[in-house]
Every structure is written in C-alpha cells, then in structure tokens.
Design a protein around this motif. Structure first.
Motif, short mmCIF file in Angstrom:
data_model
loop_
_atom_site.label_atom_id
_atom_site.label_comp_id
_atom_site.label_asym_id
_atom_site.label_seq_id
_atom_site.Cartn_x
_atom_site.Cartn_y
_atom_site.Cartn_z
N LEU A 127 0.52 -1.26 0.02
CA LEU A 127 0.26 -0.03 -0.10
C LEU A 127 0.55 0.86 0.11
N VAL A 128 1.85 1.09 0.76
CA VAL A 128 2.93 1.87 1.02
C VAL A 128 3.34 2.74 -0.30
N VAL A 129 4.17 1.39 -1.04
CA VAL A 129 4.33 2.18 -2.93
C VAL A 129 2.98 2.92 -3.13
N LEU A 130 1.96 2.56 -3.38
CA LEU A 130 0.46 3.88 -4.29
C LEU A 130 0.32 4.79 -3.49
N VAL A 131 0.64 5.26 -2.04
CA VAL A 131 1.02 6.20 -1.25
C VAL A 131 1.51 7.29 -1.95
N ARG A 132 3.37 6.72 -1.80
CA ARG A 132 4.34 7.25 -2.51
C ARG A 132 4.20 7.79 -3.47
N ALA A 133 3.36 6.81 -4.52
CA ALA A 133 3.46 7.34 -5.44
C ALA A 133 2.08 8.62 -6.23
N SER A 134 1.40 9.20 -4.88
CA SER A 134 0.26 9.65 -4.88
C SER A 134 -0.62 9.40 -5.99
N LEU A 135 -0.97 8.17 -5.85
CA LEU A 135 -2.44 7.40 -6.33
C LEU A 135 -3.52 7.69 -5.56
N VAL A 136 -3.37 6.93 -4.43
CA VAL A 136 -4.12 7.45 -3.20
C VAL A 136 -4.61 8.34 -2.78
N THR A 137 -6.45 8.67 -3.15
CA THR A 137 -7.22 10.02 -2.97
C THR A 137 -7.69 10.00 -1.65
N GLY A 138 -8.19 8.98 -1.16
CA GLY A 138 -9.11 8.48 0.17
C GLY A 138 -8.75 7.55 1.13
N GLU A 139 -9.81 6.91 1.92
CA GLU A 139 -9.21 6.01 2.69
C GLU A 139 -8.58 5.07 2.15
N ILE A 140 -7.50 4.47 3.16
CA ILE A 140 -6.71 2.66 2.30
C ILE A 140 -7.49 1.62 3.61
N PRO A 141 -7.58 0.46 3.75
CA PRO A 141 -7.48 -0.01 4.84
C PRO A 141 -6.10 -0.18 6.06
N LEU A 142 -6.67 -0.51 7.04
CA LEU A 142 -5.82 -0.10 7.56
C LEU A 142 -4.67 -1.68 7.51
N LYS A 150 3.83 2.63 10.13
CA LYS A 150 4.31 3.91 10.73
C LYS A 150 4.42 4.44 9.28
N GLU A 151 5.21 4.00 8.76
CA GLU A 151 5.61 4.42 7.15
C GLU A 151 3.96 5.60 6.79
N LEU A 152 2.58 4.98 6.38
CA LEU A 152 1.21 5.10 6.23
C LEU A 152 0.91 6.80 6.89
N GLU A 153 1.32 6.28 8.21
CA GLU A 153 0.90 7.48 9.27
C GLU A 153 2.23 8.98 9.00
N ILE A 154 3.43 8.39 8.92
CA ILE A 154 4.11 9.62 7.72
C ILE A 154 3.74 10.61 6.93
N LEU A 155 2.99 9.75 6.26
CA LEU A 155 2.74 10.22 4.75
C LEU A 155 1.05 10.44 4.87
N ASN A 156 1.27 11.01 5.87
CA ASN A 156 -0.76 11.50 6.18
C ASN A 156 -1.91 11.04 5.65
N ALA A 157 -1.40 9.53 5.41
CA ALA A 157 -2.34 8.67 5.06
C ALA A 157 -3.27 8.26 5.98
N VAL A 158 -4.59 8.07 5.09
CA VAL A 158 -6.14 7.71 6.46
C VAL A 158 -6.37 6.82 6.35
N CYS A 159 -5.81 6.09 7.17
CA CYS A 159 -6.28 3.86 6.96
C CYS A 159 -7.04 3.91 8.11
N VAL A 160 -8.19 2.93 7.60
CA VAL A 160 -9.25 3.03 7.90
C VAL A 160 -9.77 1.53 8.43
N ASP A 161 -10.54 0.18 8.96
CA ASP A 161 -10.07 -0.61 9.88
C ASP A 161 -11.89 -1.43 8.65
#
Length: 195
Positions: A127-142, A150-161
């Motif tokens: 999942l980190v690969v897509l977030v780093r590539a700026s291709l994720v515009t919404g929530e992502i699975p936890l 930890k990396e997704l939190e650094i990237l300010n991604a919104v993780c949902v369960d």
C-alpha cells in the motif's frame, strides 16, 4: 441450462483479452496475496504477468519458491501483451519495504497506467508504494504490519479498519485476508469499464 452455459462461456471469453501485471518483492513476498490474486485472475482467463526487480526466483515469507516471468524493468516487453495492461497490482510481504517502497520504476508504471485508465491495486505492505506515488486520494485499509502503518502515518494516509477500499480505478486491500474481496472488486471494475 443452455443459457447458463452460454453466459459462462461468454464470461470466460470476456476476460480472455485482458492482461494483468503483478509486481512482487524480489524476496519475502506474501504467498497468500500472490497466489490468491494470480489464481483468481487466471481462473477468469486474464493473462497474468508476474515481475520482480531481479526477475530471479523469489522466496516467500513461508519459504515458497516462485519464478517470476521477468524483471520489472522489462514490464513493456512481455510476450502476448500489447500496449498497457488492464490491471496493475503490487503485492506485499516483508520484502516490499526493501525492494518495492523505494523502487524508481514501479511508481512510473503505476502512474502511467493510472493515467491511461487501467485498474491499479496494492495489497498489504505494498500500500505504501501507491501512497508514495500519490495515487491514493481517499481512505486506505489499515495494514497489519507495524512498519507499513508507521510509514503510512508519516505520509499522512488515512487508514480505516476495512478489508478493501475502492476509489475510482484504485483498489487497495488490507492483505492476505482480503484477497477474495480484492479480486472481486477487480472483476467488477473490469466489467464496469466495458459497459
């Protein structure tokens, strides 16, 4: 009974001209994610090409050995595939952090295919690969692993369960436990793009 057989054949023929690129870590890939997605696509008749950074035999997290079809750098030189892939999926596992998170080619492949309307997906630690590539515009699975979270939190991604999220043509799966749902979403998107 005849209509059912006709529909089944029509469905299998429908996916026969589709192609999918599955990118895996060069080692420590998640067997459940790879084998689950690969078999789901293959069973529908989708031509599946699996590539890694090295193209050499990869060893999974459970020590399964898998021979990719080639190297990521040769993504556009695979026999039987013309132009863009209909689907591009990045598979996770412990090795994703080392061999995919900072790979310079994978984000280019994903962005190029996303712009052309292909279905893009990632599972687990990928999942980190897509977030780093700026291709994720919404929530992502936890994700289940601490490094990815930890990396997704650094990237300010919104993780949902939730097991899977879908925004436009981007499908994201939590990991091995969401393979079936993830694969079904791919098929629904392929069908909806053809209507």
């Amino acid at each position: 009974a005849f209509n059912l057989i006709f529909f089944k054949n029509k469905e299998s023929n429908y996916f026969m001209n589709k192609s999918a690129l599955v990118i895996i870590p060069k080692s420590q890939f998640c067997e459940e994610e790879l084998y689950g997605v690969r078999s789901a696509l293959g069973n529908k008749g989708v031509r599946v090409i699996v590539l890694s950074a090295s193209g050499k035999e990869a060893i999974g997290m459970r020590k399964d050995k898998f021979q990719p079809d080639g190297m990521i750098v040769d993504w556009n030189r695979q026999s039987g595939v013309q132009g863009k892939y209909n689907v591009v999926i990045v598979i996770g596992g412990k090795g994703a952090r080392k061999s995919l998170w900072d790979d310079p080619i994978v984000p280019q492949i994903l962005t190029d295919h996303h712009r052309s309307g292909s279905i893009i997906g990632a599972m687990g630690s990928a999942l980190v690969v897509l977030v780093r590539a700026s291709l994720v515009t919404g929530e992502i699975p936890l994700p289940k692993d601490a490094d990815s979270l930890k990396e997704l939190e650094i990237l300010n991604a919104v993780c949902v369960d939730v097991p899977v999220t879908l925004v436009n043509n981007v499908i994201l799966g939590r990991g091995a436990d969401s393979v079936k749902n993830f694969s079904e979403q791919i098929f629904h998107l392929i069908e909806s793009k053809e209507c």
